[in-house]
Design a protein around this motif. Sequence first.
Motif, short mmCIF file in Angstrom:
data_model
loop_
_atom_site.label_atom_id
_atom_site.label_comp_id
_atom_site.label_asym_id
_atom_site.label_seq_id
_atom_site.Cartn_x
_atom_site.Cartn_y
_atom_site.Cartn_z
N LEU A 9 34.59 -6.16 -30.26
CA LEU A 9 33.12 -6.25 -30.06
C LEU A 9 32.24 -6.56 -31.33
CD1 LEU A 9 32.96 -2.61 -28.23
CD2 LEU A 9 32.37 -4.92 -27.19
N CYS A 10 32.77 -6.28 -32.62
CA CYS A 10 31.97 -6.56 -33.82
C CYS A 10 32.26 -7.80 -33.93
CB CYS A 10 32.38 -5.69 -34.99
SG CYS A 10 31.87 -3.91 -35.01
N ARG A 11 33.20 -8.53 -33.73
CA ARG A 11 33.57 -9.87 -34.03
C ARG A 11 32.62 -10.61 -32.95
NH1 ARG A 11 37.39 -11.22 -37.71
NH2 ARG A 11 39.15 -9.46 -37.92
N SER A 12 32.40 -10.11 -31.94
CA SER A 12 31.57 -10.88 -30.92
C SER A 12 30.15 -10.88 -31.18
CB SER A 12 31.80 -10.07 -29.59
OG SER A 12 33.25 -10.44 -29.28
N PHE A 13 29.71 -9.67 -31.75
CA PHE A 13 28.09 -9.41 -31.67
C PHE A 13 27.40 -9.08 -33.14
CE2 PHE A 13 29.63 -8.11 -27.41
CZ PHE A 13 29.14 -9.23 -26.62
N SER A 43 27.72 -18.91 -24.53
CA SER A 43 27.02 -17.81 -25.12
C SER A 43 27.03 -18.26 -26.43
CB SER A 43 27.88 -16.39 -25.12
OG SER A 43 29.12 -16.47 -26.16
N ASP A 44 26.05 -17.29 -27.20
CA ASP A 44 25.69 -17.70 -28.57
C ASP A 44 26.58 -16.99 -29.66
OD1 ASP A 44 24.90 -15.01 -28.27
OD2 ASP A 44 22.72 -15.11 -28.89
N SER A 45 27.67 -16.46 -29.30
CA SER A 45 28.79 -15.63 -30.00
C SER A 45 29.87 -16.76 -30.11
CB SER A 45 29.39 -14.41 -29.23
OG SER A 45 30.28 -14.17 -30.08
N TRP A 65 32.80 -16.52 -31.53
CA TRP A 65 34.11 -15.84 -31.48
C TRP A 65 34.31 -15.64 -29.88
CZ3 TRP A 65 36.61 -11.45 -29.12
CH2 TRP A 65 37.87 -11.36 -29.54
N ILE A 66 33.46 -15.41 -29.04
CA ILE A 66 33.67 -15.28 -27.75
C ILE A 66 33.79 -16.67 -26.85
CG2 ILE A 66 32.41 -15.01 -25.33
CD1 ILE A 66 31.12 -12.58 -26.81
N ASP A 67 32.97 -17.65 -27.68
CA ASP A 67 33.34 -18.91 -27.11
C ASP A 67 34.75 -19.50 -27.38
OD1 ASP A 67 33.29 -21.84 -26.79
OD2 ASP A 67 31.72 -22.15 -28.06
N HIS A 68 35.33 -19.19 -28.90
CA HIS A 68 36.42 -19.53 -29.24
C HIS A 68 37.60 -18.82 -28.52
CE1 HIS A 68 39.58 -21.00 -32.17
NE2 HIS A 68 39.75 -19.74 -32.31
N THR A 69 37.47 -17.66 -27.98
CA THR A 69 38.55 -17.06 -27.44
C THR A 69 38.40 -17.18 -25.76
OG1 THR A 69 37.42 -15.04 -27.44
CG2 THR A 69 38.84 -15.76 -29.27
N SER A 70 37.49 -18.01 -25.41
CA SER A 70 37.52 -18.16 -23.94
C SER A 70 38.15 -19.39 -23.51
CB SER A 70 36.02 -17.95 -23.41
OG SER A 70 35.45 -16.68 -23.65
N PRO A 71 39.12 -19.35 -22.47
CA PRO A 71 39.78 -20.61 -22.16
C PRO A 71 39.03 -21.52 -21.22
CG PRO A 71 40.44 -18.58 -20.87
CD PRO A 71 39.71 -18.33 -21.92
N ASN A 72 39.22 -22.64 -21.20
CA ASN A 72 38.53 -23.68 -20.38
C ASN A 72 39.78 -23.83 -18.93
OD1 ASN A 72 36.21 -24.76 -21.54
ND2 ASN A 72 37.72 -25.45 -23.02
N SER A 73 38.57 -24.06 -18.02
CA SER A 73 39.74 -24.40 -16.70
C SER A 73 40.20 -25.67 -16.65
CB SER A 73 38.89 -24.01 -15.32
OG SER A 73 37.64 -25.05 -15.56
N MET A 102 21.94 -22.55 -26.84
CA MET A 102 23.18 -21.94 -26.06
C MET A 102 22.29 -20.69 -25.52
SD MET A 102 25.98 -21.67 -29.10
CE MET A 102 24.97 -21.63 -30.40
N LEU A 103 23.16 -19.80 -24.77
CA LEU A 103 22.58 -18.62 -23.88
C LEU A 103 22.59 -17.39 -25.06
CD1 LEU A 103 24.82 -18.31 -20.72
CD2 LEU A 103 22.41 -19.18 -20.97
N PRO A 104 21.29 -17.04 -25.25
CA PRO A 104 20.79 -15.98 -26.11
C PRO A 104 21.29 -14.58 -25.53
CG PRO A 104 19.01 -16.47 -25.08
CD PRO A 104 19.71 -17.31 -24.57
N ILE A 105 21.76 -13.57 -26.52
CA ILE A 105 22.13 -12.35 -25.79
C ILE A 105 20.81 -11.45 -25.67
CG2 ILE A 105 22.03 -11.30 -28.28
CD1 ILE A 105 24.60 -9.70 -27.44
N CYS A 106 21.09 -10.46 -24.88
CA CYS A 106 19.96 -9.73 -24.28
C CYS A 106 19.43 -8.75 -25.52
CB CYS A 106 20.51 -8.56 -23.29
SG CYS A 106 21.78 -7.80 -24.04
N GLY A 107 18.42 -8.00 -25.32
CA GLY A 107 17.83 -7.34 -26.34
C GLY A 107 18.66 -5.72 -26.67
N ARG A 108 18.12 -5.03 -27.57
CA ARG A 108 18.85 -3.90 -27.97
C ARG A 108 19.10 -2.89 -26.88
NH1 ARG A 108 17.59 -2.64 -34.34
NH2 ARG A 108 18.27 -4.56 -35.28
#
Length: 478
Positions: free
Chosen positions: A71-75, A176-178, A180-188, A415-421
Amino acid sequence: MDKGPLQGDTVLYEVETLAPSHPPTTSQANRSASPGLWAGEGKMSTTKQENVKWVDGVRGFASLLVVFTHLCRSFDEDIFKPTSADGASPRIVQLPIIRILFQGRVGVTIFSLVTGYVCALKPIRQFRAGNHEAAFTSISKSALRRIPRLFLPTTIATVIIWFICQLGAFNVAKHSDSWWIDHTSPNSSPNIGEALKQLLYHIITTWTNQWNIYDANQWTMLPLLKGSIWIFMVMIATAYVKPRYRMMVEIAFFTYFYICNDPFGMQFFYGAFLSDLSQCPGHVSWCQARKWTSRFLAPVLIFLGLILASYPEEEPQWTRWSEVMKRIAAWIFPGDAKTARFYSGIGLQFVTLGIHFSPFVKNGLSNKYLLWFGKNSFAVYLLHGTLLRTVLVWLYYGVHVPADVMVEDKLERGMLPICGRARFWFWLPIWFVILYSLANLWTKYVDAWCARVTEKLVKYVFQEPNEDLDAEKRLLPQ
Protein backbone atom coordinates in the motif's frame (compact mmCIF):
# COMPACT_ATOMS: atom_id res chain seq x y z
CA MET A 1 -1.36 -32.11 7.57
CA ASP A 2 1.47 -29.92 6.32
CA LYS A 3 0.24 -26.41 5.59
CA GLY A 4 3.31 -24.99 3.87
CA PRO A 5 5.56 -22.20 5.06
CA LEU A 6 3.01 -19.43 5.07
CA GLN A 7 0.13 -21.18 6.68
CA GLY A 8 -0.39 -23.66 9.44
CA ASP A 9 -2.55 -24.76 12.33
CA THR A 10 -1.62 -24.33 15.96
CA VAL A 11 1.40 -26.47 16.78
CA LEU A 12 2.20 -27.96 20.18
CA TYR A 13 5.45 -29.71 20.79
CA GLU A 14 7.05 -31.47 23.72
CA VAL A 15 10.13 -30.38 25.64
CA GLU A 16 12.10 -33.43 26.70
CA THR A 17 13.78 -33.80 30.08
CA LEU A 18 16.78 -35.91 30.94
CA ALA A 19 16.26 -39.56 31.86
CA PRO A 20 19.65 -41.26 32.09
CA SER A 21 19.62 -44.99 31.48
CA HIS A 22 22.24 -45.54 34.17
CA PRO A 23 23.06 -43.87 37.50
CA PRO A 24 24.67 -40.46 36.93
CA THR A 25 28.26 -39.78 37.80
CA THR A 26 29.17 -37.06 40.26
CA SER A 27 29.81 -34.57 37.46
CA GLN A 28 26.49 -35.44 35.84
CA ALA A 29 24.67 -35.01 39.12
CA ASN A 30 26.23 -31.58 39.54
CA ARG A 31 25.20 -30.64 36.01
CA SER A 32 21.59 -31.69 36.59
CA ALA A 33 21.48 -29.71 39.82
CA SER A 34 22.36 -26.60 37.84
CA PRO A 35 21.20 -27.31 34.29
CA GLY A 36 23.04 -25.62 31.47
CA LEU A 37 22.35 -25.16 27.80
CA TRP A 38 23.28 -28.71 26.81
CA ALA A 39 21.67 -30.61 29.67
CA GLY A 40 19.02 -33.11 28.67
CA GLU A 41 20.65 -34.64 25.60
CA GLY A 42 19.63 -38.14 26.69
CA LYS A 43 16.26 -39.78 26.26
CA MET A 44 13.23 -38.42 28.01
CA SER A 45 11.22 -39.86 30.87
CA THR A 46 8.71 -37.08 31.23
CA THR A 47 7.43 -34.42 28.89
CA LYS A 48 6.19 -30.92 29.24
CA GLN A 49 4.18 -29.27 26.52
CA GLU A 50 5.22 -25.81 25.46
CA ASN A 51 2.85 -23.71 23.40
CA VAL A 52 4.34 -22.37 20.18
CA LYS A 53 1.17 -20.83 18.83
CA TRP A 54 3.04 -17.54 18.86
CA VAL A 55 4.67 -18.62 15.59
CA ASP A 56 1.28 -18.46 13.85
CA GLY A 57 0.69 -15.08 15.49
CA VAL A 58 3.97 -13.76 14.08
CA ARG A 59 3.01 -15.18 10.68
CA GLY A 60 -0.33 -13.34 10.82
CA PHE A 61 1.48 -10.13 11.71
CA ALA A 62 3.85 -10.69 8.78
CA SER A 63 0.98 -10.94 6.29
CA LEU A 64 -0.32 -7.58 7.51
CA LEU A 65 3.13 -6.03 7.09
CA VAL A 66 3.35 -7.27 3.50
CA VAL A 67 0.00 -5.67 2.69
CA PHE A 68 1.02 -2.41 4.34
CA THR A 69 4.31 -2.20 2.47
CA HIS A 70 2.58 -2.63 -0.90
CA LEU A 71 0.00 0.00 0.00
CA CYS A 72 2.83 2.39 0.87
CA ARG A 73 4.72 1.60 -2.33
CA SER A 74 1.55 2.38 -4.23
CA PHE A 75 0.47 5.59 -2.56
CA ASP A 76 3.14 6.97 -0.19
CA GLU A 77 6.73 6.20 -1.16
CA ASP A 78 8.13 8.79 1.25
CA ILE A 79 7.61 6.28 4.08
CA PHE A 80 10.63 4.35 2.78
CA LYS A 81 12.79 7.41 3.52
CA PRO A 82 13.71 8.67 7.01
CA THR A 83 12.19 12.06 6.12
CA SER A 84 10.31 13.37 3.10
CA ALA A 85 13.17 15.72 2.18
CA ASP A 86 16.75 16.37 3.25
CA GLY A 87 16.66 18.52 6.37
CA ALA A 88 12.90 18.16 6.89
CA SER A 89 11.37 16.89 10.11
CA PRO A 90 10.20 13.28 9.93
CA ARG A 91 6.54 12.41 9.96
CA ILE A 92 5.28 10.16 12.75
CA VAL A 93 5.16 7.16 10.39
CA GLN A 94 8.82 7.77 9.46
CA LEU A 95 10.14 7.54 13.02
CA PRO A 96 12.18 4.52 14.12
CA ILE A 97 10.16 1.46 15.21
CA ILE A 98 6.88 3.02 14.08
CA ARG A 99 8.07 2.95 10.48
CA ILE A 100 8.46 -0.85 10.59
CA LEU A 101 4.69 -1.26 10.48
CA PHE A 102 4.34 0.83 7.32
CA GLN A 103 7.48 0.05 5.34
CA GLY A 104 6.73 -3.61 6.08
CA ARG A 105 9.96 -4.91 4.60
CA VAL A 106 10.44 -7.41 7.43
CA GLY A 107 7.25 -9.29 6.52
CA VAL A 108 8.76 -11.60 3.90
CA THR A 109 11.81 -12.07 6.14
CA ILE A 110 9.48 -13.38 8.85
CA PHE A 111 8.13 -15.99 6.44
CA SER A 112 11.67 -17.27 5.84
CA LEU A 113 12.48 -17.55 9.54
CA VAL A 114 9.15 -19.22 10.33
CA THR A 115 9.73 -21.72 7.51
CA GLY A 116 13.02 -22.81 9.08
CA TYR A 117 11.46 -22.94 12.54
CA VAL A 118 8.44 -25.02 11.53
CA CYS A 119 10.27 -27.40 9.18
CA ALA A 120 12.78 -28.27 11.92
CA LEU A 121 10.29 -28.43 14.78
CA LYS A 122 8.91 -31.98 14.49
CA PRO A 123 12.12 -33.74 13.33
CA ILE A 124 14.10 -32.22 16.21
CA ARG A 125 11.46 -33.29 18.70
CA GLN A 126 11.54 -36.84 17.34
CA PHE A 127 15.35 -36.97 17.24
CA ARG A 128 15.53 -35.85 20.87
CA ALA A 129 13.01 -38.55 21.79
CA GLY A 130 15.07 -41.19 19.99
CA ASN A 131 12.36 -41.82 17.36
CA HIS A 132 14.64 -41.56 14.35
CA GLU A 133 12.59 -43.86 12.13
CA ALA A 134 9.49 -41.75 12.75
CA ALA A 135 11.50 -38.60 12.08
CA PHE A 136 12.74 -39.90 8.73
CA THR A 137 9.17 -40.79 7.75
CA SER A 138 7.96 -37.34 8.82
CA ILE A 139 10.70 -35.55 6.86
CA SER A 140 10.03 -37.64 3.76
CA LYS A 141 6.30 -36.90 3.81
CA SER A 142 6.86 -33.21 4.54
CA ALA A 143 9.29 -32.92 1.63
CA LEU A 144 6.77 -34.63 -0.67
CA ARG A 145 4.00 -32.30 0.47
CA ARG A 146 6.05 -29.14 0.15
CA ILE A 147 6.00 -28.76 -3.62
CA PRO A 148 2.26 -29.35 -4.30
CA ARG A 149 1.29 -27.33 -1.21
CA LEU A 150 3.09 -24.36 -2.70
CA PHE A 151 2.64 -25.07 -6.40
CA LEU A 152 -1.12 -25.75 -6.48
CA PRO A 153 -2.37 -22.57 -4.71
CA THR A 154 0.07 -20.28 -6.51
CA THR A 155 -0.80 -21.76 -9.90
CA ILE A 156 -4.54 -21.41 -9.25
CA ALA A 157 -3.98 -17.79 -8.24
CA THR A 158 -1.90 -17.17 -11.39
CA VAL A 159 -4.61 -18.64 -13.64
CA ILE A 160 -7.26 -16.44 -12.02
CA ILE A 161 -5.12 -13.32 -12.40
CA TRP A 162 -4.33 -14.24 -16.02
CA PHE A 163 -8.03 -14.68 -16.78
CA ILE A 164 -9.14 -11.33 -15.36
CA CYS A 165 -6.13 -9.68 -17.02
CA GLN A 166 -7.35 -10.83 -20.43
CA LEU A 167 -10.74 -9.26 -19.59
CA GLY A 168 -9.04 -5.87 -19.08
CA ALA A 169 -9.27 -5.77 -15.28
CA PHE A 170 -5.93 -3.93 -15.00
CA ASN A 171 -6.63 -1.16 -17.51
CA VAL A 172 -7.30 1.45 -14.82
CA ALA A 173 -4.23 0.36 -12.87
CA LYS A 174 -2.06 0.75 -15.98
CA HIS A 175 -3.17 4.40 -16.27
CA SER A 176 -2.97 5.36 -12.59
CA ASP A 177 -0.54 7.95 -11.29
CA SER A 178 1.20 5.33 -9.16
CA TRP A 179 4.30 4.02 -10.92
CA TRP A 180 4.40 0.91 -8.70
CA ILE A 181 0.81 -0.09 -9.51
CA ASP A 182 1.51 0.52 -13.19
CA HIS A 183 4.75 -1.47 -13.07
CA THR A 184 3.20 -4.51 -11.36
CA SER A 185 0.02 -4.60 -13.45
CA PRO A 186 0.22 -6.99 -16.43
CA ASN A 187 -0.94 -6.17 -19.95
CA SER A 188 -3.49 -8.34 -21.70
CA SER A 189 -2.27 -10.43 -24.63
CA PRO A 190 -3.35 -9.66 -28.24
CA ASN A 191 -4.75 -13.16 -28.91
CA ILE A 192 -5.64 -16.34 -27.05
CA GLY A 193 -2.60 -18.23 -28.34
CA GLU A 194 -0.18 -15.64 -27.08
CA ALA A 195 -2.13 -15.40 -23.81
CA LEU A 196 -1.88 -19.15 -23.16
CA LYS A 197 1.81 -19.08 -24.02
CA GLN A 198 2.38 -16.25 -21.52
CA LEU A 199 0.42 -18.10 -18.84
CA LEU A 200 2.48 -21.28 -19.18
CA TYR A 201 5.73 -19.33 -19.39
CA HIS A 202 5.13 -17.42 -16.16
CA ILE A 203 3.91 -20.46 -14.26
CA ILE A 204 7.30 -22.00 -15.07
CA THR A 205 9.41 -18.89 -14.41
CA THR A 206 7.86 -18.53 -10.96
CA TRP A 207 9.87 -21.62 -10.02
CA THR A 208 12.96 -21.05 -12.15
CA ASN A 209 13.94 -17.38 -11.93
CA GLN A 210 11.42 -15.94 -9.42
CA TRP A 211 9.39 -13.96 -11.92
CA ASN A 212 5.66 -13.96 -12.56
CA ILE A 213 4.27 -11.05 -14.53
CA TYR A 214 0.74 -11.78 -13.29
CA ASP A 215 1.71 -11.71 -9.62
CA ALA A 216 5.16 -10.31 -8.87
CA ASN A 217 4.71 -11.21 -5.18
CA GLN A 218 5.21 -14.87 -6.03
CA TRP A 219 8.96 -14.27 -6.32
CA THR A 220 9.20 -15.52 -2.72
CA MET A 221 7.88 -19.00 -3.53
CA LEU A 222 11.14 -20.39 -4.93
CA PRO A 223 13.35 -19.19 -2.02
CA LEU A 224 10.81 -20.56 0.49
CA LEU A 225 10.72 -23.92 -1.29
CA LYS A 226 14.52 -24.12 -1.47
CA GLY A 227 14.85 -23.07 2.16
CA SER A 228 12.50 -25.77 3.41
CA ILE A 229 14.36 -28.43 1.42
CA TRP A 230 17.68 -27.19 2.85
CA ILE A 231 16.32 -27.63 6.37
CA PHE A 232 15.06 -31.14 5.63
CA MET A 233 18.47 -32.09 4.21
CA VAL A 234 20.29 -30.76 7.27
CA MET A 235 17.88 -32.58 9.57
CA ILE A 236 18.61 -35.88 7.81
CA ALA A 237 22.36 -35.23 7.74
CA THR A 238 22.43 -34.50 11.49
CA ALA A 239 19.91 -37.12 12.59
CA TYR A 240 22.40 -38.93 14.82
CA VAL A 241 24.42 -35.86 15.77
CA LYS A 242 24.26 -34.71 19.38
CA PRO A 243 21.91 -31.70 19.79
CA ARG A 244 24.71 -29.33 20.74
CA TYR A 245 26.60 -30.12 17.53
CA ARG A 246 23.47 -29.98 15.39
CA MET A 247 22.91 -26.46 16.71
CA MET A 248 26.51 -25.62 15.83
CA VAL A 249 25.84 -26.86 12.29
CA GLU A 250 22.76 -24.63 12.07
CA ILE A 251 24.78 -21.61 13.19
CA ALA A 252 27.52 -22.55 10.72
CA PHE A 253 25.02 -22.50 7.85
CA PHE A 254 23.66 -19.20 9.16
CA THR A 255 27.19 -17.78 9.04
CA TYR A 256 27.77 -19.23 5.58
CA PHE A 257 24.73 -17.48 4.10
CA TYR A 258 25.70 -14.29 5.91
CA ILE A 259 29.10 -14.35 4.20
CA CYS A 260 27.43 -15.26 0.88
CA ASN A 261 25.33 -12.09 1.07
CA ASP A 262 22.04 -14.03 1.28
CA PRO A 263 19.84 -12.51 4.00
CA PHE A 264 17.00 -14.94 3.24
CA GLY A 265 19.18 -18.04 3.50
CA MET A 266 20.29 -16.85 6.93
CA GLN A 267 16.74 -16.83 8.24
CA PHE A 268 15.98 -20.48 7.49
CA PHE A 269 18.87 -21.73 9.60
CA TYR A 270 18.37 -19.20 12.34
CA GLY A 271 14.78 -20.39 12.53
CA ALA A 272 15.98 -24.00 12.77
CA PHE A 273 18.46 -23.01 15.51
CA LEU A 274 15.72 -21.22 17.46
CA SER A 275 13.50 -24.29 17.12
CA ASP A 276 16.34 -26.47 18.43
CA LEU A 277 17.07 -24.08 21.29
CA SER A 278 13.42 -23.98 22.36
CA GLN A 279 13.44 -27.77 22.71
CA CYS A 280 16.67 -28.03 24.70
CA PRO A 281 15.55 -29.16 28.19
CA GLY A 282 18.58 -27.73 29.96
CA HIS A 283 18.14 -24.35 28.33
CA VAL A 284 14.40 -24.29 29.06
CA SER A 285 15.06 -25.16 32.72
CA TRP A 286 17.76 -22.50 32.90
CA CYS A 287 15.34 -19.85 31.60
CA GLN A 288 12.53 -20.92 33.92
CA ALA A 289 14.83 -20.67 36.94
CA ARG A 290 15.78 -17.06 36.14
CA LYS A 291 13.24 -14.25 36.00
CA TRP A 292 15.64 -11.66 34.58
CA THR A 293 15.68 -13.32 31.17
CA SER A 294 12.02 -12.47 30.59
CA ARG A 295 11.90 -9.21 32.56
CA PHE A 296 15.08 -7.55 31.32
CA LEU A 297 16.86 -9.52 28.59
CA ALA A 298 13.77 -10.05 26.40
CA PRO A 299 12.72 -6.34 26.28
CA VAL A 300 16.29 -5.26 25.50
CA LEU A 301 16.59 -7.77 22.65
CA ILE A 302 13.20 -6.84 21.19
CA PHE A 303 13.92 -3.10 21.39
CA LEU A 304 17.35 -3.50 19.79
CA GLY A 305 15.85 -5.65 17.03
CA LEU A 306 13.13 -3.09 16.28
CA ILE A 307 15.71 -0.31 16.03
CA LEU A 308 17.81 -2.34 13.59
CA ALA A 309 14.78 -3.28 11.50
CA SER A 310 13.85 0.42 11.24
CA TYR A 311 16.66 1.16 8.79
CA PRO A 312 15.18 3.12 5.87
CA GLU A 313 15.30 1.70 2.37
CA GLU A 314 16.08 5.04 0.70
CA GLU A 315 18.14 8.14 1.56
CA PRO A 316 19.49 6.99 4.95
CA GLN A 317 21.91 9.93 4.97
CA TRP A 318 19.04 12.36 5.55
CA THR A 319 18.88 11.71 9.30
CA ARG A 320 21.61 11.21 11.88
CA TRP A 321 20.38 7.85 13.26
CA SER A 322 20.10 6.19 9.87
CA GLU A 323 23.39 7.69 8.66
CA VAL A 324 25.17 6.11 11.65
CA MET A 325 23.57 2.76 10.82
CA LYS A 326 24.72 3.12 7.22
CA ARG A 327 28.31 3.64 8.34
CA ILE A 328 28.15 0.65 10.69
CA ALA A 329 26.77 -1.49 7.84
CA ALA A 330 29.96 -0.93 5.87
CA TRP A 331 31.87 -2.64 8.68
CA ILE A 332 29.58 -5.55 9.57
CA PHE A 333 27.85 -6.59 6.32
CA PRO A 334 29.42 -8.25 3.25
CA GLY A 335 30.45 -6.10 0.30
CA ASP A 336 27.61 -5.07 -2.02
CA ALA A 337 25.10 -6.21 0.62
CA LYS A 338 21.47 -5.17 0.43
CA THR A 339 21.79 -3.14 3.59
CA ALA A 340 18.07 -2.67 4.24
CA ARG A 341 17.33 -6.41 3.96
CA PHE A 342 20.30 -7.30 6.16
CA TYR A 343 19.18 -4.88 8.85
CA SER A 344 15.64 -6.29 8.66
CA GLY A 345 17.00 -9.82 8.99
CA ILE A 346 19.34 -9.11 11.91
CA GLY A 347 16.63 -7.04 13.59
CA LEU A 348 14.13 -9.87 13.24
CA GLN A 349 16.59 -12.31 14.79
CA PHE A 350 16.99 -10.12 17.86
CA VAL A 351 13.21 -9.70 18.13
CA THR A 352 12.47 -13.42 17.87
CA LEU A 353 15.22 -14.23 20.37
CA GLY A 354 13.54 -11.76 22.72
CA ILE A 355 10.19 -13.48 22.12
CA HIS A 356 11.87 -16.80 22.90
CA PHE A 357 12.82 -15.50 26.35
CA SER A 358 9.43 -13.88 27.08
CA PRO A 359 6.36 -16.01 27.94
CA PHE A 360 4.36 -12.79 28.21
CA VAL A 361 5.05 -11.81 24.59
CA LYS A 362 4.41 -15.38 23.44
CA ASN A 363 0.98 -15.28 25.07
CA GLY A 364 0.26 -11.94 23.43
CA LEU A 365 1.14 -13.28 19.99
CA SER A 366 -1.02 -16.36 20.64
CA ASN A 367 -4.29 -14.46 20.91
CA LYS A 368 -7.14 -15.69 18.75
CA TYR A 369 -7.13 -12.67 16.44
CA LEU A 370 -3.50 -12.96 15.39
CA LEU A 371 -3.96 -16.73 15.05
CA TRP A 372 -6.83 -16.05 12.66
CA PHE A 373 -4.61 -13.72 10.66
CA GLY A 374 -1.91 -16.39 10.68
CA LYS A 375 -4.36 -19.02 9.44
CA ASN A 376 -5.21 -16.84 6.45
CA SER A 377 -1.72 -15.43 5.83
CA PHE A 378 -0.92 -17.51 2.73
CA ALA A 379 -4.24 -16.61 1.12
CA VAL A 380 -3.71 -12.92 1.92
CA TYR A 381 -0.25 -13.07 0.37
CA LEU A 382 -1.62 -14.58 -2.85
CA LEU A 383 -4.68 -12.31 -3.17
CA HIS A 384 -3.76 -8.88 -1.85
CA GLY A 385 -1.74 -7.72 -4.88
CA THR A 386 -4.51 -8.48 -7.35
CA LEU A 387 -7.21 -6.94 -5.16
CA LEU A 388 -5.03 -3.85 -4.73
CA ARG A 389 -4.60 -3.41 -8.50
CA THR A 390 -8.28 -4.02 -9.23
CA VAL A 391 -10.82 -3.39 -6.45
CA LEU A 392 -8.84 -0.76 -4.53
CA VAL A 393 -7.75 1.00 -7.72
CA TRP A 394 -11.37 1.10 -8.93
CA LEU A 395 -12.45 2.59 -5.59
CA TYR A 396 -9.74 5.28 -5.81
CA TYR A 397 -9.56 6.00 -9.55
CA GLY A 398 -12.88 4.86 -10.99
CA VAL A 399 -13.81 1.80 -13.03
CA HIS A 400 -12.95 3.04 -16.51
CA VAL A 401 -10.24 5.03 -18.28
CA PRO A 402 -11.39 8.29 -19.96
CA ALA A 403 -10.76 8.54 -23.68
CA ASP A 404 -8.29 11.41 -23.35
CA VAL A 405 -6.04 9.25 -21.17
CA MET A 406 -6.07 6.24 -23.50
CA VAL A 407 -2.95 7.18 -25.43
CA GLU A 408 0.17 5.24 -26.37
CA ASP A 409 2.45 7.38 -24.21
CA LYS A 410 0.45 8.42 -21.18
CA LEU A 411 3.18 10.83 -20.07
CA GLU A 412 2.16 13.14 -22.91
CA ARG A 413 -1.47 13.54 -21.82
CA GLY A 414 -1.32 12.85 -18.10
CA MET A 415 -2.46 10.00 -15.88
CA LEU A 416 -5.48 9.24 -13.76
CA PRO A 417 -5.12 11.19 -10.48
CA ILE A 418 -5.90 9.52 -7.17
CA CYS A 419 -8.96 10.53 -5.16
CA GLY A 420 -8.96 12.91 -2.20
CA ARG A 421 -8.03 11.98 1.35
CA ALA A 422 -11.58 11.58 2.63
CA ARG A 423 -12.43 9.08 -0.08
CA PHE A 424 -9.06 7.36 0.39
CA TRP A 425 -9.53 6.68 4.11
CA PHE A 426 -13.21 5.82 3.71
CA TRP A 427 -12.57 2.98 1.26
CA LEU A 428 -9.34 1.58 2.74
CA PRO A 429 -10.88 -0.24 5.75
CA ILE A 430 -13.68 -1.55 3.52
CA TRP A 431 -11.06 -2.94 1.14
CA PHE A 432 -9.34 -4.68 4.07
CA VAL A 433 -12.65 -6.34 4.97
CA ILE A 434 -13.03 -7.50 1.36
CA LEU A 435 -9.43 -8.78 1.30
CA TYR A 436 -9.66 -10.84 4.48
CA SER A 437 -13.16 -12.10 3.70
CA LEU A 438 -11.98 -13.46 0.36
CA ALA A 439 -8.79 -14.78 1.96
CA ASN A 440 -10.84 -16.65 4.54
CA LEU A 441 -12.95 -18.21 1.77
CA TRP A 442 -9.78 -19.12 -0.13
CA THR A 443 -8.36 -20.83 2.97
CA LYS A 444 -11.63 -22.64 3.64
CA TYR A 445 -12.23 -23.93 0.13
CA VAL A 446 -9.32 -23.50 -2.31
CA ASP A 447 -6.48 -24.20 0.09
CA ALA A 448 -8.40 -27.03 1.72
CA TRP A 449 -8.89 -28.60 -1.72
CA CYS A 450 -5.15 -28.25 -2.42
CA ALA A 451 -4.43 -29.93 0.91
CA ARG A 452 -6.72 -32.86 0.06
CA VAL A 453 -5.13 -33.31 -3.36
CA THR A 454 -1.68 -33.19 -1.78
CA GLU A 455 -2.59 -35.82 0.80
CA LYS A 456 -3.97 -38.12 -1.89
CA LEU A 457 -0.79 -37.67 -3.90
CA VAL A 458 1.43 -38.41 -0.90
CA LYS A 459 -0.66 -41.43 0.03
CA TYR A 460 -0.43 -42.71 -3.54
CA VAL A 461 3.35 -42.36 -3.97
CA PHE A 462 4.58 -42.87 -0.42
CA GLN A 463 5.69 -46.30 0.80
CA GLU A 464 5.58 -46.76 4.55
CA PRO A 465 8.68 -48.34 6.18
CA ASN A 466 6.68 -51.40 7.31
CA GLU A 467 5.71 -52.01 3.69
CA ASP A 468 9.40 -52.49 2.86
CA LEU A 469 9.67 -55.05 5.65
CA ASP A 470 6.57 -56.91 4.44
CA ALA A 471 7.96 -56.99 0.90
CA GLU A 472 11.24 -58.45 2.14
CA LYS A 473 9.42 -61.11 4.13
CA ARG A 474 7.47 -62.18 1.06
CA LEU A 475 10.75 -62.70 -0.82
CA LEU A 476 12.18 -64.99 1.86
CA PRO A 477 11.86 -68.75 1.26
CA GLN A 478 9.09 -70.37 3.25
